[in-house]
Design a protein around this motif. Structure first.
Motif, PDB file in Angstrom:
ATOM      1  N   LYS A  59      -5.275   6.439  -0.417  1.00 14.40           N
ATOM      2  CA  LYS A  59      -6.432   8.452  -0.513  1.00 14.40           C
ATOM      3  C   LYS A  59      -6.130   9.045  -1.837  1.00 14.40           C
ATOM      4  O   LYS A  59      -5.507   9.601  -2.292  1.00 14.40           O
ATOM      5  N   ILE A  60      -6.904   8.563  -2.692  1.00 18.18           N
ATOM      6  CA  ILE A  60      -6.623   8.396  -3.950  1.00 18.18           C
ATOM      7  C   ILE A  60      -7.587  10.142  -3.766  1.00 18.18           C
ATOM      8  O   ILE A  60      -7.083  10.296  -5.496  1.00 18.18           O
ATOM      9  N   GLU A  61      -8.452  10.161  -3.661  1.00 13.70           N
ATOM     10  CA  GLU A  61      -9.335  11.081  -2.815  1.00 13.70           C
ATOM     11  C   GLU A  61      -8.976  12.483  -3.317  1.00 13.70           C
ATOM     12  O   GLU A  61      -9.083  13.211  -3.498  1.00 13.70           O
ATOM     13  N   VAL A  62      -7.726  12.195  -2.304  1.00  9.84           N
ATOM     14  CA  VAL A  62      -6.809  13.812  -1.921  1.00  9.84           C
ATOM     15  C   VAL A  62      -5.964  14.121  -3.431  1.00  9.84           C
ATOM     16  O   VAL A  62      -5.460  14.907  -3.606  1.00  9.84           O
ATOM     17  N   THR A  63      -6.028  13.485  -4.445  1.00  9.19           N
ATOM     18  CA  THR A  63      -5.077  13.870  -5.677  1.00  9.19           C
ATOM     19  C   THR A  63      -5.627  13.446  -6.555  1.00  9.19           C
ATOM     20  O   THR A  63      -7.106  13.548  -6.502  1.00  9.19           O
ATOM     21  N   ASN A  64      -5.593  14.221  -8.034  1.00  7.81           N
ATOM     22  CA  ASN A  64      -5.649  14.714  -9.586  1.00  7.81           C
ATOM     23  C   ASN A  64      -5.386  13.562 -10.409  1.00  7.81           C
ATOM     24  O   ASN A  64      -3.893  13.105 -10.202  1.00  7.81           O
ATOM     25  N   PHE A  65      -5.636  12.872 -11.483  1.00  7.43           N
ATOM     26  CA  PHE A  65      -5.082  12.403 -12.276  1.00  7.43           C
ATOM     27  C   PHE A  65      -3.824  12.801 -12.975  1.00  7.43           C
ATOM     28  O   PHE A  65      -2.629  11.783 -13.240  1.00  7.43           O
ATOM     29  N   GLU A  66      -3.576  13.508 -13.502  1.00 11.00           N
ATOM     30  CA  GLU A  66      -3.119  14.957 -14.062  1.00 11.00           C
ATOM     31  C   GLU A  66      -1.509  14.429 -12.907  1.00 11.00           C
ATOM     32  O   GLU A  66      -0.263  14.036 -13.049  1.00 11.00           O
ATOM     33  N   LYS A  67      -1.476  15.069 -11.788  1.00  9.36           N
ATOM     34  CA  LYS A  67      -0.526  14.951 -10.436  1.00  9.36           C
ATOM     35  C   LYS A  67       0.006  13.460 -10.518  1.00  9.36           C
ATOM     36  O   LYS A  67       1.449  13.371  -9.793  1.00  9.36           O
ATOM     37  N   VAL A  79       1.078  -0.718  -0.303  1.00  8.03           N
ATOM     38  CA  VAL A  79      -0.512  -0.332   0.310  1.00  8.03           C
ATOM     39  C   VAL A  79       1.295   1.009   0.043  1.00  8.03           C
ATOM     40  O   VAL A  79       2.093   1.338   0.494  1.00  8.03           O
ATOM     41  N   LEU A  80       0.316   1.950  -0.819  1.00  9.87           N
ATOM     42  CA  LEU A  80       1.160   3.702  -1.053  1.00  9.87           C
ATOM     43  C   LEU A  80      -0.015   4.594  -0.474  1.00  9.87           C
ATOM     44  O   LEU A  80      -0.776   3.879  -1.280  1.00  9.87           O
ATOM     45  N   ASP A  81       0.283   5.883  -0.146  1.00  8.24           N
ATOM     46  CA  ASP A  81      -0.394   6.712   0.184  1.00  8.24           C
ATOM     47  C   ASP A  81       0.103   7.538  -0.988  1.00  8.24           C
ATOM     48  O   ASP A  81       1.103   8.457  -1.550  1.00  8.24           O
ATOM     49  N   ALA A  82      -1.199   7.889  -2.279  1.00 12.43           N
ATOM     50  CA  ALA A  82      -1.155   8.899  -3.348  1.00 12.43           C
ATOM     51  C   ALA A  82      -0.210  10.646  -2.754  1.00 12.43           C
ATOM     52  O   ALA A  82       0.643  10.218  -3.249  1.00 12.43           O
ATOM     53  N   LEU A  83      -0.187  10.945  -1.939  1.00 13.52           N
ATOM     54  CA  LEU A  83       0.662  12.035  -1.585  1.00 13.52           C
ATOM     55  C   LEU A  83       1.758  11.332  -1.053  1.00 13.52           C
ATOM     56  O   LEU A  83       2.209  13.020  -1.239  1.00 13.52           O
ATOM     57  N   ARG A  84       2.710  10.794  -0.764  1.00 13.21           N
ATOM     58  CA  ARG A  84       3.791  10.341   0.078  1.00 13.21           C
ATOM     59  C   ARG A  84       4.509   9.505  -0.747  1.00 13.21           C
ATOM     60  O   ARG A  84       5.038   8.416   0.288  1.00 13.21           O
ATOM     61  N   ILE A  85       4.308   9.120  -2.036  1.00 13.13           N
ATOM     62  CA  ILE A  85       5.120   8.297  -2.418  1.00 13.13           C
ATOM     63  C   ILE A  85       6.618   8.670  -2.785  1.00 13.13           C
ATOM     64  O   ILE A  85       6.780   9.599  -3.486  1.00 13.13           O
ATOM     65  N   ASN A  86       7.952   7.609  -2.408  1.00 15.80           N
ATOM     66  CA  ASN A  86       8.849   7.971  -2.172  1.00 15.80           C
ATOM     67  C   ASN A  86      10.305   6.766  -2.549  1.00 15.80           C
ATOM     68  O   ASN A  86       9.331   6.199  -2.308  1.00 15.80           O
TER      69      ASN A  86
END
Ligand SMILES: Nc1nc2c(ncn2[C@@H]2O[C@H](COP(=O)(O)OP(=O)(O)OP(=O)(O)O)[C@@H](O)[C@H]2O)c(=O)[nH]1
Ligand SMILES: [Mg+2]
Length: 296
Positions: free
Chosen positions: A121-129, A91-98
């Motif tokens: 946590k995909i709802e906090v980001t979007n496809f472009e990002k 599992v990865l956090d969409a906003l903190r992949i490193n």
């Protein structure tokens, strides 16, 4: 086709939403969750039963580098969770992949079972990002499938489950089909109390806490529980108690509500706070609190 059953390990960095996903997949509150990292300390089975299959989800402590003996216990619990499973979900956090995630992924490139990557946590980001990150993840050719989810908004949970069911062999169930965890009611009570402490206490204090149930008496209509919140020093003890006992009361009221739902009875919960200096590095204290490597 016959009944299917098997194990799926859920791993990843702390705080990415592993336990939240397990709870959604199972449809029960199996594992406590919190906004603070290193919430899960044990290997916890969350069991999803249907008439056609049983999936045992293995929730794990987030992969981390702590120096304490408790940290070592957590590492053993995580590392061992991926042996003999039918699928592994990273599992990865969409906003903190490193880099740390890439290192974890790399570790599983030669395992025999299918490995999935779930970007949560995909709802906090979007496809472009997400696009450049997903493109980079795609370079891990051994990954069976990438799935984006939101545990909070319940997005793609069923899709994930359907993919995992495909990995299960035909087998008898491993656990009674009316159970949703391998853990005892006592363990669940300890964890509920710790969850409320994680929720209400600030900064580093919750990380130094453990909970022990000192007495558990179940009557026909009432369950009486005495529990100790173990903390590392006197200053933290005072903060946990709060002025005139207000913090302890807040933790207790909130925990009691959840425990009542768990046991479907009225609950009388008495909370106490005890100082055990350096318990996280004291083997005997850890064994007393249920963190014994032998029992994982
Ligand atoms: N926005 C958002 N938050 C989420 C989602 N899933 C989980 N969270 C939040 O992320 C935080 C961490 O969730 P946990 O399920 O405790 O994470 P974990 O990976 O089990 O963490 P550890 O047990 O510490 O390794 C909590 O505050 C959750 O509410 C999601 O899909 N979207
Ligand atoms: Mg967790």
């Amino acid at each position: 086709m016959g009944f299917k059953a098997g194990f799926v390990a859920i791993i990843g960095k702390p705080n990415v939403g592993k336990s939240s996903l397990v709870n959604e997949l199972v449809g029960e509150k199996v594992s406590i969750t919190s906004p603070k990292a290193q919430t899960t300390r044990n290997r916890i089975f969350g069991i999803k039963n249907t008439k056609d299959y049983q999936i045992v989800f293995v929730d794990t402590p987030g992969v981390q580098h702590t120096q304490t003996k408790l940290g070592e216990y957590m590492k053993v619990a995580t590392d061992g969770a991926t042996a003999d499973v039918d699928a592994i979900v990273i599992v990865l956090d969409a906003l903190r992949i490193n880099q740390e995630d890439y290192k974890i992924i790399e570790k599983y490139k030669s395992v025999k079972c299918p490995v999935f990557i779930v970007v949560n946590k995909i709802e906090v980001t979007n496809f472009e990002k997400m696009y450049p990150i997903l493109a980079k993840l795609n370079e891990f050719k051994f990954i069976k499938k990438f799935i984006t989810t939101s545990a909070i908004r319940k997005i793609n949970i069923e899709e994930l489950e359907n993919e995992l069911v495909k990995c299960l062999p035909e087998s008898e169930p491993f656990y009674p089909t009316d159970e949703y965890t391998d853990k005892s009611v006592r363990f669940m009570c300890q964890e509920i109390i710790r969850e409320k402490a994680l929720l209400y206490l600030q900064e580093e204090i919750p990380h130094g806490i453990a909970v022990e149930i000192s007495s558990f008496e179940e009557g026909d209509n009432l369950v009486k529980i005495d529990a100790n919140i173990i903390t590392e020093n006197l200053r933290h003890k005072q903060i946990i108690i709060g002025s005139n006992g207000s913090m302890l009361k807040r933790i207790g009221v909130s925990a009691r509500g959840d425990i009542e739902k768990l046991v479907s009875k009225k609950v009388m919960l008495n909370l106490f706070v005890k100082v055990k200096k350096d318990w996280k590095d004291d083997i005997n204290a850890l064994i007393d609190l249920g963190f014994s490597k032998k029992d994982i």
